[in-house]
Design a protein around this motif. Structure first.
Motif, mmCIF file in Angstrom:
data_model
loop_
_atom_site.group_PDB
_atom_site.id
_atom_site.type_symbol
_atom_site.label_atom_id
_atom_site.label_comp_id
_atom_site.label_asym_id
_atom_site.label_seq_id
_atom_site.Cartn_x
_atom_site.Cartn_y
_atom_site.Cartn_z
ATOM 1 N N GLY A 136 30.777 45.328 46.090
ATOM 2 C CA GLY A 136 32.160 45.234 46.514
ATOM 3 C C GLY A 136 33.066 46.152 45.745
ATOM 4 N N GLY A 137 34.295 46.117 46.071
ATOM 5 C CA GLY A 137 35.259 47.007 45.439
ATOM 6 C C GLY A 137 36.082 47.707 46.486
ATOM 7 N N GLY A 138 35.571 47.717 47.708
ATOM 8 C CA GLY A 138 36.345 48.241 48.812
ATOM 9 C C GLY A 138 36.674 49.698 48.685
ATOM 10 N N SER A 139 37.835 50.067 49.190
ATOM 11 C CA SER A 139 38.223 51.467 49.243
ATOM 12 C C SER A 139 38.770 51.990 47.930
ATOM 13 N N ASP A 140 38.959 51.086 46.953
ATOM 14 C CA ASP A 140 39.531 51.571 45.694
ATOM 15 C C ASP A 140 38.497 52.236 44.807
ATOM 16 N N GLY A 141 37.257 52.288 45.246
ATOM 17 C CA GLY A 141 36.228 52.962 44.474
ATOM 18 C C GLY A 141 35.795 52.227 43.236
ATOM 19 N N ALA A 142 36.008 50.910 43.166
ATOM 20 C CA ALA A 142 35.623 50.136 41.987
ATOM 21 C C ALA A 142 34.106 50.133 41.840
ATOM 22 N N PRO A 143 33.609 50.136 40.610
ATOM 23 C CA PRO A 143 32.158 50.133 40.403
ATOM 24 C C PRO A 143 31.553 48.815 40.849
ATOM 25 N N PRO A 144 30.263 48.813 41.175
ATOM 26 C CA PRO A 144 29.616 47.579 41.618
ATOM 27 C C PRO A 144 29.612 46.541 40.502
ATOM 28 N N GLU A 145 29.799 45.291 40.884
ATOM 29 C CA GLU A 145 29.799 44.211 39.909
ATOM 30 C C GLU A 145 28.368 43.740 39.662
ATOM 31 N N PRO A 146 28.037 43.418 38.435
ATOM 32 C CA PRO A 146 26.674 42.981 38.139
ATOM 33 C C PRO A 146 26.405 41.580 38.680
ATOM 34 N N ARG A 147 25.152 41.323 38.987
ATOM 35 C CA ARG A 147 24.749 39.973 39.365
ATOM 36 C C ARG A 147 24.793 39.105 38.111
ATOM 37 N N VAL A 148 25.301 37.900 38.247
ATOM 38 C CA VAL A 148 25.517 37.056 37.074
ATOM 39 C C VAL A 148 24.658 35.803 37.166
ATOM 40 N N LEU A 149 24.512 35.157 36.027
ATOM 41 C CA LEU A 149 23.921 33.830 35.971
ATOM 42 C C LEU A 149 24.717 32.997 34.980
ATOM 43 N N PHE A 150 24.619 31.684 35.137
ATOM 44 C CA PHE A 150 25.293 30.760 34.229
ATOM 45 C C PHE A 150 24.281 30.200 33.242
ATOM 46 N N GLU A 151 24.749 29.947 32.035
ATOM 47 C CA GLU A 151 23.934 29.289 31.023
ATOM 48 C C GLU A 151 24.616 27.983 30.634
ATOM 49 N N ILE A 152 23.861 26.898 30.703
ATOM 50 C CA ILE A 152 24.351 25.590 30.293
ATOM 51 C C ILE A 152 23.741 25.283 28.931
ATOM 52 N N LEU A 153 24.589 25.113 27.926
ATOM 53 C CA LEU A 153 24.121 24.955 26.555
ATOM 54 C C LEU A 153 24.643 23.656 25.954
ATOM 55 N N PRO A 154 23.806 22.942 25.214
ATOM 56 C CA PRO A 154 24.341 21.830 24.412
ATOM 57 C C PRO A 154 25.364 22.369 23.428
#
Length: 575
Positions: free
Chosen positions: A229-247
């Motif tokens: 994504g980023g559309g017409s503004d030429g923004a770089p691609p966003e990385p795929r993310v994951l969540f970490e659940i920590l005590p």
């Protein structure tokens, strides 16, 4: 890795264990031997790579079980149990694990016999295996006091969802510092910052401060997985993310203990001593010539007699100038630490007492300032680190320029000025060039230049700041690089910094001791960042780039011919 996959998009618990554990009890070994026989796996030499088992069914519902991981899981838990003081607890845990593995093997046998028969029976078999793997995960997670499986189930069902983050897989973390946490992989279904905020708020509402949520880049994501994504503004691609659940206990650095406070106090005393010793060395040129000649002979150092020339020597100017150098050398470091404390207080960051690093050539190399709480974002980490570098650097530059003005050209000795070797100004491209403009070429052509103590303190402060601006490890420069450009950029810049220090291209005579200091104390990049994906503003990135450029041009030595070109047409008194 042991996993169970079905026709649905979501994948259930996966369990990872350390493969280097000691050998398990005989009953576990027998169970694993049965599993090997079932899956047709023969014994292999140690140097051969382990082969994963083939799926039991190539249809829409399939089971993939890695026997090596199950074996390592059992062996690791058996070894852990043997180290526990209670034999009853050890035996009970091993029995639970052995029973779960045996039931998984038995169910796999039944599924193999049902191949090509009733689809309903196979679905029931898959569900049974899935349940047993979950039981195995529950036993280990509860024993290690990590994320409770029931809590994780609630988080998956009530926190994540189709409008926020669609979960496809959960598994224990492999990071050493955060090993009790769980990684939640999936597909982001909203704006990253908004989803992260919503997830944190929901987890806090459900469990209070029991768990901490982190957002990180998915290390297994490919380019095709990135959000283009980023559309017409030429923004770089966003990385795929994951969540970490920590005590909460695993998500925070260890609290400051008594020995750390004692060590900080000892290092403070040593730094005061090294700075005082530096002040004495900077003023040694004020001693009478016959005294210096006498001290230059090592044989005289063991003598009890008073050095010649001191009979009528007035020590007050010498001690006063030494005190001035002492104070102005420590001033930039004091402002550096105050900036750390101010930003930490405003952003809710807990820090440990600073460990000052003594050095005889500069007075101090700076300090090690450890975080004692999770930093909310890369922006907070950037402000915490960059503010200290800017405060120390501006204070040092102010002292340096004031010292140039007070040196009156540096060509003749005056009360309050210190004789320093002109070769000193060849050690820095930036500072040598400024000194060349301020003092003039004629003054620097002599063996000694007479300068103000302010210039000496400013010089030391600027070099110390430049060293700490290097984008390497856990230095403030490394933290700013990580915050502004990410972990991959920090890895590259750290390598280049080590090369520059190792070859003496940066820092000259300071390169070796400072490089050893970084390798021993500061080589590990910062880990405790809650939102490690969202970047910083363009203005902060520009500041990070300026700090790196300042470090390079300050630490690179100035070639004599370059200095001569820079001084052409310069006035004899720049200030």
């Amino acid at each position: 890795m042991a996993s169970v996959t079905g026709s649905s998009e979501e994948t259930d618990q996966q369990v990872v264990a350390t493969p280097s554990a000691p050998a398990a009890k005989p009953d576990i070994k027998q169970t694993m031997a049965d599993l090997d026989a079932l899956l047709g796996i023969e014994d292999k030499p140690e140097e051969e790579a382990p082969q994963e088992s083939k799926p039991a069914d190539a249809g829409s519902g399939k089971i993939t079980i890695s026997p090596d991981v199950l074996r390592a899981l059992a062996e690791a838990e058996a070894a852990r149990a043997e180290k526990m003081g209670s034999a009853a607890s050890s035996g009970e845990m091993q029995s639970r694990i052995t029973d779960s593995i045996e039931r998984i093997v038995e169910q796999a046998k039944k599924m193999a016999e049902e191949e090509g028969k009733s689809t309903e029976n196979r679905s029931l078999g898959e569900e049974a295996v899935r349940k047993e793997l979950n039981n195995l995960y529950t036993a280990l997670a509860s024993d290690k006091k990590g994320v409770d499986p029931e809590d994780l189930k609630k988080i998956k069902e009530q926190v994540f969802g189709a409008t926020t983050f669609w979960v496809t897989e959960t598994r224990p973390l492999a990071m050493q510092t955060l090993e009790l946490g769980v990684a939640v992989r999936g597909n982001l279904r909203g704006k990253r910052e908004a989803v992260f905020k919503e997830v944190c708020e929901k987890v806090a509402a459900m469990f209070g401060d029991k768990y901490v949520v982190r957002l990180v880049e998915d290390p297994e994501a490919s380019l095709e997985d990135m959000n283009m994504g980023g559309g017409s503004d030429g923004a770089p691609p966003e990385p795929r993310v994951l969540f970490e659940i920590l005590p909460a206990s695993a998500a925070q650095p260890q609290a400051t203990v008594g020995w750390q406070r004692a060590a900080a106090a000892v290092l403070l005393v040593l730094t005061l001593g090294s700075t005082l010793q530096f002040g004495l060395a900077a003023n040694i040129g004020l001693l009478p010539k016959e005294t210096l000649q006498w001290l230059a002979n090592p044989a005289n150092l063991n003598s009890d007699m008073l050095p010649p020339g001191l009979e009528t020597f007035d020590p007050v100017p010498f001690l006063s100038s030494t005190g001035n150098v002492f104070m102005v050398t420590l001033l930039p470091q004091l402002l550096h630490e105050l900036a750390h404390a101010a930003v930490a207080s405003s952003r809710g960051i807990k820090i440990a007492p600073s460990f000052l690093i003594p050095n005889s050539q500069l007075g101090t190399f700076g300090s090690v300032t450890q975080l004692k709480s999770m930093v909310r974002s890369r922006t907070d980490l950037f402000d915490f680190s960059a503010a200290a570098l800017v405060a120390g650097g501006l204070a040092s530059m102010g002292l340096f320029l004031a010292g140039l003005a007070a040196s009156h050209g540096g060509g003749t000795p005056e009360p309050g000025l210190l004789p320093v070797p002109s070769q000193l100004f060849q050690g820095s491209l930036l500072l040598g060039g400024i000194a060349k403009l301020g003092l003039g070429s004629e003054a620097l052509s002599h063996a000694q230049v007479y300068v103000s103590p302010l210039l000496v303190g400013g010089w030391c402060g600027l070099v110390t700041t430049a060293l700490n601006c290097l984008p390497v490890g856990n230095l403030d420069g490394g933290r700013t690089m990580l915050s502004a450009f990410g972990r991959s950029s920090l890895a590259v810049s750290s390598l280049l910094s080590y090369v520059g220090l190792g070859l003496g291209l940066l820092g000259s005579s300071l390169a070796l001791p400072f490089g050893l200091y970084v390798l021993i104390c500061q080589r590990t990049a910062e880990t405790y960042i809650q939102d490690e994906v969202s970047g910083v503003s363009e203005r902060r990135r520009a500041i990070a780039g300026a700090l790196i450029a300042f470090a390079i041009i300050t630490l690179i030595p100035m070639a004599p011919e370059v200095a001569d070109v820079a001084a052409v047409g310069s006035p004899s008194n720049f200030i």
